[in-house]
Design an enzyme around this catalytic site. Structure first.
Site, mmCIF file in Angstrom:
data_model
loop_
_atom_site.group_PDB
_atom_site.id
_atom_site.type_symbol
_atom_site.label_atom_id
_atom_site.label_comp_id
_atom_site.label_asym_id
_atom_site.label_seq_id
_atom_site.Cartn_x
_atom_site.Cartn_y
_atom_site.Cartn_z
ATOM 1 N N VAL A 54 41.381 51.216 30.292
ATOM 2 C CA VAL A 54 40.344 52.421 31.363
ATOM 3 C C VAL A 54 40.984 52.654 32.939
ATOM 4 C CG1 VAL A 54 38.601 52.046 30.504
ATOM 5 C CG2 VAL A 54 39.126 50.675 31.875
ATOM 6 N N TYR A 138 36.167 38.988 41.759
ATOM 7 C CA TYR A 138 35.263 39.249 40.553
ATOM 8 C C TYR A 138 33.887 39.610 41.279
ATOM 9 C CZ TYR A 138 32.599 38.781 36.649
ATOM 10 O OH TYR A 138 31.509 39.516 35.605
ATOM 11 N N LYS A 142 32.616 43.402 41.258
ATOM 12 C CA LYS A 142 31.044 43.924 40.295
ATOM 13 C C LYS A 142 29.682 44.669 41.482
ATOM 14 C CE LYS A 142 32.062 43.112 36.308
ATOM 15 N NZ LYS A 142 32.156 44.103 34.835
ATOM 16 N N THR A 173 30.533 35.219 25.425
ATOM 17 C CA THR A 173 32.475 36.170 25.495
ATOM 18 C C THR A 173 33.438 35.554 25.617
ATOM 19 O OG1 THR A 173 32.640 37.417 27.131
ATOM 20 C CG2 THR A 173 30.355 38.182 26.137
#
Lengths: 235, 179
Positions: A54, A138, A142, A173
């Site tokens: 991406v 992080y 976000k 996950t």
């Protein structure tokens, strides 16, 4: 005609669950992912695989060009990193986090919006966008995804494209697979549900925002975290 | 002592000039510019380089700045834009501002027990003339230390945004050139 959705990070975790959820309701789904081997496992049952990084904008543009018209785009591709105090995060790690989680979302939204007639763009933020100790890179990535989501919603609403973010709490996950048992237990204690939720829970929220009714929700952050973001310590 | 991390002539520098020496500071404090130059343009017109230069690199820069200031500076105010709420042509500015707020809140959490207060003053533009109205709030945040992790909109209520919803007016057609 079947609606068509492109899901990045679609070979694993939340992305895979979203791809399967949309395919199960009869949609045509393209699951894009860097991981070719993982993609092979999701192929079929209405899901077409596409190898994609991406952060490579030429590759994203080429992919969107060769796909059927898009109704829904879900940006699930993202990375986490080891928890570090702000002072200990290397510059390169900080920038890489931003390039993937934020830059990847920007590139996909731009290339999709250039070609979409109507529909929905859904980004995956994180409960962490509200702030969190030990993961400044992080969190910044976000939180910026949320700001990007709102700016996109302002601009694209006039074209009948809704743009929303889903902000999950702890999800089971690969992103949390590296946690030590102690860290996993400590973080699980902060979750009202007592532990991570299955990715399918997030896929349900995405499916709603992708639906005709859900597209009247616009520029919002849907926190799916069992209420952890209320911020009161467990007793 | 007040550290000023801002380009000369910027709004942040003007705010700092107004408050320097006017307030009691019990510990080193800092005022930090968090509004890098960005390209204001519709999504489809933005290049990858616009986003990298206006958002990704400056966010990493801001993280490095905060890391260098902490924990010695006990009170820090970031001067940024209210664009994080979303606005026209604010894809880069909005993502940067929201990311800077996330960074600010994380730093506030990490250093709360060290007695550090970090806040984000959100202004409607980077016009240095805003210094007059913004300086008292910046000074109060720096001197007090009681608020931390907050975004204070200093825009006369413009962020309340109860506006009529309609698309941006297209540019009016220009008169045809004289024959």
């Amino acid at each position: 005609m079947q609606p068509h959705a492109l899901v990045t990070g679609g070979a694993q975790g939340i992305g895979r669950s979203v791809a399967e959820r949309l395919a199960a309701q009869g949609w045509c789904v393209t699951a894009a992912d860097r991981d070719e081997a993982a993609l092979a496992a999701v192929e079929g049952h209405g899901i077409a695989p596409a190898v994609l990084d991406v952060t490579d904008s030429a590759a994203v543009a080429a992919l969107v060009d060769r796909l059927p018209p898009l109704d829904v785009v879900v940006n699930c591709a993202g990375i986490a990193a080891e928890l570090l105090p702000l002072k200990d995060i290397p510059r390169e790690a900080f920038e890489r986090m931003l390039r993937v989680n934020l830059g990847g979302t920007f590139i996909l939204a731009r290339e999709a919006a250039r070609r979409m007639e109507r529909g929905a763009i859904i980004t995956i933020a994180s409960r962490g966008y509200l702030g969190g100790a030990g993961a400044a890179h992080y969190v910044a990535s976000k939180a910026a995804v949320v700001g990007l989501t709102r700016a996109l919603a302002v601009e694209l609403r006039w074209r009948g494209i809704s743009v929303n973010a889903v902000a999950p709490g702890m999800v089971d996950t690969r992103m949390i697979a590296d946690f030590t048992p102690e860290m996993r237990a400590r973080l699980s204690r902060l979750e009202p549900a007592g532990g991570p939720m299955p990715p399918a829970t997030i896929a349900e929220a995405v499916a709603y925002l992708a639906s005709a009714a859900g597209r009247m929700v616009n520029g919002q952050v849907m926190l799916v975290d069992g209420g952890k973001s209320l911020g009161v310590a467990p007793c | 002592m007040l550290s000023v991390i801002a380009p000369p002539g910027s709004l942040t520098a003007a705010i700092a000039a107004r408050i320097a020496g006017t307030m009691p500071l019990s510990a080193p404090a800092a005022i930090v510019a968090a509004m890098p130059p960005v390209r204001l343009a519709p999504l489809g017109d933005l290049e990858d380089a616009d986003f990298a230069a206006g958002c990704i690199t400056p966010l990493a820069d801001l993280a490095a700045t905060l890391a260098a200031l902490l924990p010695d500076h006990r009170s820090i105010v970031l001067i940024g834009l209210s664009a994080g709420l979303g606005d026209w042509d604010a894809v880069v500015a909005g993502a940067y501002a929201a990311g800077a707020v996330g960074l600010m809140r994380s730093a506030a959490l990490e250093y709360a027990q060290a007695g550090v207060a970090i806040n984000f003053l959100a202004l409607p533009s980077d016009d240095p003339a805003l210094a007059e109205s913004a300086a008292p709030m910046a000074g109060a945040l720096l001197a007090s230390g009681a608020a931390s992790g907050q975004v204070i909109f200093c825009d006369g209520g413009a962020n309340l945004r109860m506006r009529a919803a309609r698309p941006r007016q297209a540019a009016l057609p220009t008169a045809p050139p004289p024959a």
